[in-house]
Structure formats: structure tokens, C-alpha cells
Motif scaffolding. Structure first.
Motif, mmCIF file in Angstrom:
data_model
loop_
_atom_site.group_PDB
_atom_site.id
_atom_site.type_symbol
_atom_site.label_atom_id
_atom_site.label_comp_id
_atom_site.label_asym_id
_atom_site.label_seq_id
_atom_site.Cartn_x
_atom_site.Cartn_y
_atom_site.Cartn_z
ATOM 1 N N PRO A 221 55.477 26.602 42.135
ATOM 2 C CA PRO A 221 55.581 27.316 43.416
ATOM 3 C C PRO A 221 55.652 28.827 43.213
ATOM 4 N N LEU A 222 55.027 29.559 44.089
ATOM 5 C CA LEU A 222 54.809 30.986 43.895
ATOM 6 C C LEU A 222 56.084 31.796 43.631
ATOM 7 N N LEU A 233 57.324 40.953 40.884
ATOM 8 C CA LEU A 233 56.426 40.993 42.037
ATOM 9 C C LEU A 233 54.968 40.909 41.588
ATOM 10 N N LEU A 234 54.661 41.540 40.467
ATOM 11 C CA LEU A 234 53.309 41.449 39.925
ATOM 12 C C LEU A 234 53.033 40.033 39.434
ATOM 13 N N THR A 235 54.025 39.389 38.827
ATOM 14 C CA THR A 235 53.845 37.991 38.423
ATOM 15 C C THR A 235 53.429 37.148 39.612
ATOM 16 N N MET A 236 54.061 37.342 40.765
ATOM 17 C CA MET A 236 53.716 36.542 41.939
ATOM 18 C C MET A 236 52.284 36.815 42.397
ATOM 19 N N ALA A 240 49.453 33.922 42.295
ATOM 20 C CA ALA A 240 48.722 33.553 43.505
ATOM 21 C C ALA A 240 47.222 33.505 43.233
ATOM 22 N N ALA A 241 46.692 34.542 42.602
ATOM 23 C CA ALA A 241 45.263 34.569 42.294
ATOM 24 C C ALA A 241 44.899 33.458 41.327
ATOM 25 N N ALA A 246 42.620 28.115 40.190
ATOM 26 C CA ALA A 246 42.792 26.837 39.502
ATOM 27 C C ALA A 246 42.483 25.665 40.420
ATOM 28 N N VAL A 247 42.954 25.730 41.658
ATOM 29 C CA VAL A 247 42.668 24.654 42.615
ATOM 30 C C VAL A 247 41.182 24.624 42.961
#
Length: 288
Positions: A221-222, A233-236, A240-241, A246-247
Motif C-alpha cells: 500500500p502506498l 514523500l519521494l518514495t510514495m 505510485a508510478a 507493474a499492474v
């Protein structure tokens, strides 16, 4: 190409540190803590046999640190780097390249060992090139106060002194780049500067070794971001990208730090990207 998961040993880390601002009442459901608030962590690496090249991605904690050092991490289980290489049919002297996702001690500690009389250090892979990237090498050898305890000079400087250190040539700033080692690399800056995630096409699947971007299934989860990350914050943003890609492209995630899950697929839900199916490496690929 043939790839092998290489289990180098298990340890434990503080669950709160591993999940940052996420409450224990939530993360404890996926990553249950012991009485010391510690959760199970793997040091799973990846071996890539590709033609004449035998590439080891990361190599665990190693064994040269003091007993006091290892006592902080509650080592458990029977896995060893040499034992896992032997099971795959190889010896550490067969390794031609050691690719390091980043230079924190639990990812590169096995690169360097004591010499025969324990008066100094030497490369643990005498026939290998060690691969990092120039920006991350500078980041690690001139560390910030936050990460200083994770970048141990005895893990790093002997690689350079041996003449075996090499830098991946980052050609541009795209999301996914092709490397000189024959696989793609995702560069990520949230956990530490210029972490590199290998991206492989294998037996009709795409496998991404997610290192410390997504340490365990519980971190999918994000907002579930480690307290260890230098830029959460950059990790999130990066997650997300990455998760959306991946999906969309049916990538499989190969976990470095999940002691109980090797691989998983993902799915899009109303709550965002979530776990789809869990797999062991053998059940997914040995039958193909």
C-alpha cells in the motif's frame, strides 16, 4: 538466462522503523512482531546466469562484523550465501559480477571479508566486478548523518582499493533504463540516492527485484513507507508510478526482505494497488 533466488540468512528489524507512521495495530496484521517489537526480515539475493556471466544481485550482511553488531539484528535460520550458491550449483569464485542495488550494510556486507590472518579486508568474490553507480557511491562514501550507520567503510573502501569497483553508466533519467549487464534498471531516490532495481524478462514473465522500494508484501500500500527512507514523500511518488506500471504490465515483484514471501503479482482495487497472488520461486518457474 536462468535466475535463482539466493537466501543468505534472516534477521529481524524493528517493526515501527520498518513501517514509519503506519500504526502497529495495522502493520502487525501482515508482519507480526515478537515481544521485542521485531519483525522477520530476509536477506534474499538474486543470481543471474546469462551466457558466460554469473551475476549476483546483493549479498546480504556478510559475516565479518562483531558479535555485538549482529546481536542487534537477531539472526535466525540456517540460510547462508555459500550454502545457497552450492544448492544452485555454484561457488563464490564463479561469480563474474556483483550488482549492488545500494550500499547499506544488509545489501553489500557480504562483498568484503577478512583476509586470511584477519589483519585487513579483501573482496569475497575474487573474480568479480562490483557494480554500483557513481552518484550513489559518492552518497555512500560521504554519508549524511541519517544514513552514516548504514554505510560502513569496511564494506565499501576495499572494493575500490581492490580495483574491482565499476560504475553503471546512467545514460538518461528515464523510468527504466537498459544496463550494460543485460537487464533493465529502475533508479529510485526515496529510500537512498540512486537505488537500482533490476528488471528482468524471464520465462515469459517480467520480474522486478524490488529491494528497499517495497521490502515486504506488507509494504505494497502506498503510504506504507519505511522510517529508514531519507525522502519518504519521494518514495510514495516513486512507488505510485512503479505500482501502476507493474499492474499495467503484469510485472512480478521479487522481494529481498520478505522472509515469508518470495514473489507476488498485483491488482488494481478501489483502494489502490494491492497484493494479488503470492508465489514461491519454485512453484512459479521450476515447472516451466
Amino acid at each position: 538466462m536462468t535466475i535463482y533466488p539466493i537466501e543468505t540468512g534472516n534477521f529481524k528489524l524493528d517493526g515501527g522503523a520498518m513501517f514509519g507512521v503506519v500504526p502497529k495495530s495495522i502493520w502487525n496484521k501482515t508482519n507480526p512482531a515478537d515481544s521485542n517489537n521485531m519483525i522477520d526480515i530476509a536477506a534474499r539475493c538474486l543470481l543471474i546466469e546469462d551466457g558466460e556471466r554469473l551475476i549476483l544481485v546483493d549479498n546480504g550482511l556478510g559475516n565479518k562484523q562483531s558479535e555485538k553488531f549482529f546481536n542487534y539484528y537477531f539472526l535466525w535460520g540456517d540460510h547462508t550465501l555459500d550454502g545457497s550458491l552450492k544448492k544452485a550449483g555454484f561457488h563464490r569464485d564463479d561469480i563474474t559480477d556483483v550488482f549492488l542495488t545500494h550500499l547499506h550494510f544488509d545489501h553489500c556486507g557480504g562483498s568484503i571479508q577478512w583476509n586470511s590472518d584477519r589483519t585487513g579486508y579483501e573482496p569475497a568474490f575474487k573474480n568479480a566486478k562490483f557494480w554500483t553507480n557513481e552518484a550513489h557511491w559518492k552518497w555512500a562514501t560521504q554519508p549524511n548523518v541519517r544514513e552514516k550507520a548504514s554505510f560502513l567503510k569496511e564494506n565499501l573502501l576495499p572494493m575500490q582499493e581492490s580495483g574491482q569497483l565499476h560504475f553503471i553508466d546512467r545514460k538518461n533519467s528515464s523510468f527504466l533504463e537498459q544496463s550494460e549487464l543485460g537487464f533493465g534498471i529502475h533508479f529510485m531516490d526515496g529510500h537512498t540516492d540512486k537505488q537500482m532495481l533490476p528488471h528482468l524478462h524471464y520465462k515469459g514473465q517480467t520480474v522486478v527485484f524490488v529491494a528497499d522500494l517495497i521490502p515486504t508484501v506488507g509494504h505494497i500500500p502506498l503510504p506504507y513507507v519505511m522510517g529508514y527512507d531519507t525522502r519518504p514523500l519521494l518514495t510514495m511518488e516513486e512507488k505510485a508510478a512503479f505500482l501502476n506500471a507493474a499492474v499495467e504490465n503484469n510485472w512480478l515483484l521479487l522481494f529481498e526482505h520478505d522472509a515469508h514471501n518470495q514473489l507476488c503479482s498485483l491488482k488494481q482495487t478501489e483502494r489502490g494497488v494491492r497484493l494479488d497472488e503470492r508465489y514461491s520461486f519454485d512453484e512459479l518457474f521450476k515447472t516451466q
